[in-house]
Scaffold this active site. Structure first.
Site, PDB file in Angstrom:
ATOM      1  N   GLU A 129     -68.709 -46.247 -42.758  1.00 39.79           N
ATOM      2  CA  GLU A 129     -68.361 -45.451 -41.588  1.00 39.79           C
ATOM      3  C   GLU A 129     -68.510 -46.301 -40.339  1.00 39.79           C
ATOM      4  O   GLU A 129     -69.629 -46.600 -39.900  1.00 39.79           O
ATOM      5  CB  GLU A 129     -69.247 -44.203 -41.494  1.00 39.79           C
ATOM      6  CG  GLU A 129     -68.653 -43.176 -40.540  1.00 39.79           C
ATOM      7  CD  GLU A 129     -69.666 -42.135 -40.027  1.00 39.79           C
ATOM      8  OE1 GLU A 129     -69.221 -41.268 -39.263  1.00 39.79           O
ATOM      9  OE2 GLU A 129     -70.855 -42.213 -40.364  1.00 39.79           O
ATOM     10  N   LYS A 178     -82.573 -32.201 -55.216  1.00 42.92           N
ATOM     11  CA  LYS A 178     -81.184 -32.505 -54.852  1.00 42.92           C
ATOM     12  C   LYS A 178     -80.494 -31.357 -54.108  1.00 42.92           C
ATOM     13  O   LYS A 178     -79.261 -31.287 -54.071  1.00 42.92           O
ATOM     14  CB  LYS A 178     -80.330 -32.881 -56.087  1.00 42.92           C
ATOM     15  CG  LYS A 178     -80.938 -33.913 -57.002  1.00 42.92           C
ATOM     16  CD  LYS A 178     -80.919 -35.289 -56.400  1.00 42.92           C
ATOM     17  CE  LYS A 178     -81.836 -36.262 -57.102  1.00 42.92           C
ATOM     18  NZ  LYS A 178     -81.415 -36.695 -58.407  1.00 42.92           N
ATOM     19  N   ASP A 232     -82.606 -43.019 -54.597  1.00 44.43           N
ATOM     20  CA  ASP A 232     -81.706 -42.061 -55.242  1.00 44.43           C
ATOM     21  C   ASP A 232     -80.937 -41.352 -54.123  1.00 44.43           C
ATOM     22  O   ASP A 232     -81.451 -40.461 -53.455  1.00 44.43           O
ATOM     23  CB  ASP A 232     -82.534 -41.069 -56.054  1.00 44.43           C
ATOM     24  CG  ASP A 232     -81.650 -40.116 -56.859  1.00 44.43           C
ATOM     25  OD1 ASP A 232     -80.425 -40.063 -56.605  1.00 44.43           O
ATOM     26  OD2 ASP A 232     -82.189 -39.438 -57.741  1.00 44.43           O
ATOM     27  N   HIS A 257     -65.829 -43.755 -31.468  1.00 47.81           N
ATOM     28  CA  HIS A 257     -65.227 -43.692 -32.798  1.00 47.81           C
ATOM     29  C   HIS A 257     -63.806 -44.224 -32.786  1.00 47.81           C
ATOM     30  O   HIS A 257     -63.337 -44.781 -33.765  1.00 47.81           O
ATOM     31  CB  HIS A 257     -65.248 -42.254 -33.328  1.00 47.81           C
ATOM     32  CG  HIS A 257     -66.507 -41.935 -34.048  1.00 47.81           C
ATOM     33  ND1 HIS A 257     -67.649 -41.563 -33.402  1.00 47.81           N
ATOM     34  CD2 HIS A 257     -66.820 -41.966 -35.362  1.00 47.81           C
ATOM     35  CE1 HIS A 257     -68.607 -41.353 -34.293  1.00 47.81           C
ATOM     36  NE2 HIS A 257     -68.130 -41.592 -35.487  1.00 47.81           N
TER      37      HIS A 257
END
Lengths: 389, 389, 389, 389
Positions: A87, A216, A290, A381
């Site tokens: 990104e 998660k 993770d 951006h």
């Protein structure tokens, strides 16, 4: 229904040959070349325990932000922070925030709590059965801990209880050293539960997970009661620095914060801040965490004060930061190098690493926040973030 | 306070030389070697727009699960799914679920909605000012759309309104083609807002984001109103298949689901299922998605039915799946290869890709769910998931 | 700005005369006659501590549902339940549910937890200050308890801690006997805090409430950790009874429940059941409870199972049921009569009362639930619920 | 199981005789005298549509707070507000807030939205079926509206859609004139659904409620999308008034607000303010509202600003205020008198009434908020709130 052709495996499946054979298979099946995927610099023999059907690697671009100045209890001094992302703007934005906070004297970091859990659910004939069992659990805690400890070196434990209907939901909490610890807590809790099931015949049914650890997944329970590390990053930034570096002001930052606080309360967001997930994800990929834990680790509480002298007190609390410096992907080739860059590889380093992550997050919050109030955001951006093939 | 030494940059900063110079700098500053990080197979000149301070890559192990059988509207047939992760068991678990669903006839996938947004907040003197402005927005929607469209090729638009106090929170919704579209919606919305600010002098203050798009954060508003793609994956699995492949049963799966539903409702989780973040993250890393979007994309609604004949109807609804097949990291070397493996690189492929992700998630849910009820879960992690350096 | 004319008061303000004078004043000021308001059957001298500016009464219609059959630990046998409401259908609907559950053998009720809290927040220079104070709190718990106890006869206590930024939010939990106990916990906690403030000079700021007890407001923390009584009501209802009494079936009830569970999870509701607030409110008004606590007491967890033989296991868990049988409005004229009707007035009766409320709620859930699936709902409201002046 | 003795009914059941017979029955069954319950001043023949098994009344003490100064669009001027409660301090506290706001120039009130809904859920074979039906609903909206309108005089309508799995959850929104309107929306929606079911055979199953209107329950969807009236009450209060009347200061109020905002965000509360339920409940009982709606109406968004000159901008937004001035209990004896006291009985008065409620809430928020920061709170309750029998 087509005949199912499984991904090929070999007896010694963690070799360059086995990976290459799989790439050939995929080329044949799907016509796709995986040349770059096949380009990696380490010996696949290190991979058992990290992946199955190893075929190659994803090469994720890695940039460096910093120096980040941290005044932690475990992390102290300057750090150059590895961030893996595609990104555009992300590294530049965090870097800008690090510059601001460096001039402001650094980021203070504090670990408030540390616990990893597995959450078995127990069903009984009726609610009274659940309540009785809850009392029994309290009374037999020492024996349960002993059984759990037989499987793991994890430390301090406790068991929380939440009841509904004929079900007792529990959270078995552990400290897990330098590992994130989901697997060791799973194993310890399973052992404990098997012992419990033998001792307590009134249990009608048992599930090792009842959606109260929310591995998660983001949840209010973890935001309240901590999963992984609960870390606070704080700083006091003079108004003059906002004006000089961020084309912003502490007063404008503060007004925007109030609007975001109310917006977030109404929209039902799990993070009243800006974008902690960006920094956390980039560091997680770089350092072998993770990455799916971003789901939980991206929750945050932002709290700011506009002081009378114009100073801006700003803090981020990450209630479920799940990190390790041992086990998981931390020992892989590039991942270990990135942890070593931070002085965070291996034993007794996990708290230092958690503090660096939290400090990084704080920098990114102030940078994006400033950009929004200074209306630079879209322009930034547009300059950095446009990549078309 | 130490003197801050910035990360070195070069005039042409996207070269192997510039990256190498940064690695040397880090070795000097932090004593850390970044040999493996420096091992990558592509030309850094493709990277502007993806990263700043490019220094090398994270090599994330990549495995293949499949074949996955999808009965979608855009994805049809078998797919071998690339998953980049360092979490042992993950690929094997998804692979097992894909085997189950293949035998069950595949996963049906449906895209229910598709919208990306930016959420400016407008402040007025009082609530009446906010209400009046809301009416004005409705009346001038066509002009606003025209201004927004001048910056982008994005399609259909609408504007949602949510009021509190003297603030009108809005969501400017867009369709964004094959791009995830956060940047293009930001740019279009900024243009629209600048036009609005010129037209409507009663606006007291304006912020381009008010925590109602919750980019990189999970929220109820996005779970309700969609961000990115809202995708449903469904399947009907005969009990015999659970028994044969999963050492489980549809009846046991269903009972566990009820306990998880209640647990998740009470714990305040954003996903009453098991672990969709695992599959989503691994696919996101492999295919060049913005991985920080896992924060939002990991929300899910699971709904199951135990049919009279023992069949198990099972579905996952992902309300905020943020994916692209164009722009961002999708054109990078390994990332593009992985998209091509799925036949999903480039134009008019994003819906196909979204369906494959959702189908993959469904397989993983049934696999982990089965493991928990069959109590294989901890054992599986013990066999596959232990990696110590 | 008009000159403000205060509501008139008298030296002895709790008399029929003082009330009458106020009604005259209101007639003069607002032209409104309050004849019926002035019609009450008790001596106003009992009212100090219950109301200020006493002017008369609201006469709320009161109906009786029952007999309700309860198999509780504190409530056992049949009860005729007083319900004060102006909502047509309500009493009839609960009565119908009570008939169903009576034939099914009654409602089993269980009190799982019992705690009332006040939640002071403490601010420090930084997060470390908050953490240190948390440890100090644990270490000095016995002394704090002693100070708190000096103000009240309340029993068992503990202190929960939740940290964010430089703030430590706490929950001081108490048992409160037969009183709902908000005032006594407020007083005890204030005393404890004053002692703490003397002992611990590092406290930067202190507020007696920090939105963690959420008095009169619904919250996840109270749904998780209990406020007032946590009560479960359970029953097993044969399918034949649904068919006979409710024109419904256990299978249809169960399918509707699944749809409601998912709907409620997505809509972000604090109660996945039907309408527990209806029964709770009507009983609260009748029996002199603090009716504003409906805000919290209306949260609930519903959990149902369709058993293999067609039986329907159904339960409601009320995590924040705030009731008293002593103090507050319980001693007022009609209110005391209604408590006495239930055998619940005075000492050692609060748990009995809590069980009767929970059992009543269960009956109402099954009645409305059945009406919805039998599509009688709107028709019933059309027959009973239309009242036009 | 005991033989069930039903509550006795008579052919003309809404008479003093029938009520008296029930009181006698209860005395016989439960030994409880209901003398005061039997003391009421109106003819029971008005009660059909309000209650079943009418037995008497709850006499709830009623006090008057005021004058309240409102600068609304529908309510303008001073009001003496009837509050029915048994909670000591409540009337005094609201009265104090009204005094503060009167001196500050009154409370500005604005109704932002107005909609009542019923939320049927439709099930299909699969998600595609749900999506297709959603499109059909949009296309046939005019016909559906016509059918719904045939049952009711309610006005503007729209239908919201929320999908998950094979289910389409809808919200049928209506304006409902001066009635709260739950029953009329229920009836209109049922008629619409019956027509839909005839037209659209692919509907697998249908439930008139799917937990998306959340009647009598608090929910994020209603906080976002409005149920009943969405009302904002605002005021600007000079610091000097806080000092003079409240023994507080705008600066201290503001700091406490920040701590409450963060606390409420973390605790998962549905109202970041103080205790709006208190005022709402007391007014609801007094004026014949459906008091169980406190469950929903107690949600609120508080937003405050400390202005540069020390002024305190303070606002409360009530997103789900459910009120009527026609139908329900509004025509009962004392209830009608209380509405008339406010000039709010009957046609075209509901918006005026909603504004008065919101203005009252604002006064109570500032009063309790001030008491907490001035630490008067517990002392006030100790003086006013202790009532022991």
């Amino acid at each position: 229904m087509p005949t199912r052709v499984s991904v090929p495996r070999q007896s010694d499946d963690y070799t360059r040959d086995a990976a290459s054979a799989r790439r050939d298979f995929l080329k044949q099946q799907a016509g796709a070349s995986l040349e770059h995927v096949g380009s990696y610099s380490f010996d696949p023999s290190v991979l058992p325990g990290n992946i199955e059907h190893f075929t190659g690697v994803a090469q994720v671009p890695l940039g460096i932000a910093g120096p980040l100045l941290v005044n932690g209890e475990h992390a102290q001094g300057e750090f150059y922070v590895p961030m893996a992302t595609a990104e555009g703007t992300l590294v530049a934005s965090y870097n800008r925030g690090m510059k601001l906070l460096h001039e402001a004297g650094g980021v203070k970091t504090t670990i408030m709590a540390d616990r990893m859990q597995r959450a078995p659910a127990f069903l009984f004939e009726d609610a009274r059965g659940a309540r009785d069992f809850g009392e029994w659990l309290d009374e037999h805690f020492d024996e349960i801990r002993e059984v759990a400890e037989s499987t793991t070196k994890s430390g301090r434990q406790d068991i929380e209880q939440y009841s509904a209907s004929r079900i007792l939901y529990t959270r078995f909490n552990y400290t897990t050293g330098d590992a994130a610890g989901q697997n060791m807590t799973g194993k310890a809790t399973q052992a404990a539960c098997h012992w419990i099931l033998e001792q307590y015949p009134a249990i009608d049914r048992f599930f090792l997970e009842g959606n109260f650890a929310t591995d998660k997944k983001s949840s209010q329970i973890n935001m309240l009661r901590t999963r992984g590390k609960r870390v606070v990053a704080e700083a006091i930034i003079p108004d003059a620095l906002f004006q000089k570096i961020m084309h912003s002001s502490s007063e404008l930052m503060y007004r925007a914060r109030q609007v975001s606080n109310l917006g977030g309360f109404m929209s039902g967001v799990n993070n009243n801040g800006a974008h902690s997930a960006n920094g956390i994800t980039a560091m997680f990929i770089a350092t072998g965490q993770d990455v799916a834990n971003v789901a939980e680790s991206s929750a945050a509480f932002t709290y700011a004060e506009l002081r009378e002298n114009g100073d801006y007190y700003y803090s981020v609390t990450i209630p479920s930061l799940i990190v390790g410096t041992y086990g998981g992907g931390t020992g892989l080739a590039t991942q270990r190098e990135c942890l070593e860059l931070l002085g965070c590889y291996g034993k007794d380093k996990v708290r230092k690493f958690a503090e660096i992550v939290a400090a990084t997050v704080l920098c990114g919050e102030l940078s994006l926040g400033s950009a929004i109030v200074a209306e630079e955001w879209v322009d930034a951006h547009d300059a950095y973030g446009r990549n078309r093939p």
